[in-house]
Design a protein around this motif. Structure first.
Motif, short mmCIF file in Angstrom:
data_model
loop_
_atom_site.label_atom_id
_atom_site.label_comp_id
_atom_site.label_asym_id
_atom_site.label_seq_id
_atom_site.Cartn_x
_atom_site.Cartn_y
_atom_site.Cartn_z
N MET A 1 0.84 -1.18 0.00
CA MET A 1 0.00 0.00 0.00
C MET A 1 0.89 1.25 0.00
N ARG A 2 0.63 2.13 -0.94
CA ARG A 2 1.39 3.38 -1.02
C ARG A 2 0.66 4.47 -0.26
N SER A 3 1.41 5.23 0.48
CA SER A 3 0.80 6.35 1.19
C SER A 3 1.04 7.63 0.38
N THR A 4 0.12 8.54 0.51
CA THR A 4 0.24 9.80 -0.21
C THR A 4 1.21 10.71 0.53
N PHE A 7 -0.52 12.27 3.65
CA PHE A 7 -0.61 11.42 4.84
C PHE A 7 0.74 11.30 5.52
N SER A 8 1.79 11.06 4.74
CA SER A 8 3.14 10.95 5.31
C SER A 8 3.56 12.26 5.95
N HIS A 58 2.55 17.53 -1.94
CA HIS A 58 1.21 17.02 -2.24
C HIS A 58 0.40 18.06 -2.99
#
Length: 67
Positions: A1-4, A7-8, A58
């Motif tokens: 699962m990749r986090s945006t 979110f990070s 982002h």
């Protein structure tokens, strides 16, 4: 699962705030600036800087995707 990056970034900012809080508590308990306090402040600075950079990334990517 990749986090945006958003979110990070938020996670890094929260960790930076946590490390800052712990450093403040350490200063109040010991009433001196020791190695551990400086170490916590350095870690908090890196975390806050990285978090802000990731949140900015982002929004840059979001604006680029719109165009």
């Amino acid at each position: 699962m990749r986090s945006t990056p958003l979110f990070s970034g938020v996670i890094y900012i929260l960790l930076g705030c946590l490390f800052t809080f712990i450093a403040i508590q350490n200063i109040q308990r010991e009433e001196t600036w020791g190695f551990f306090t400086y170490f916590l402040i350095i870690i908090a600075t890196f975390d806050l800087g990285t978090g802000l950079r990731m949140v900015g990334q982002h929004f840059k990517l979001k604006n680029k995707m719109k165009k």
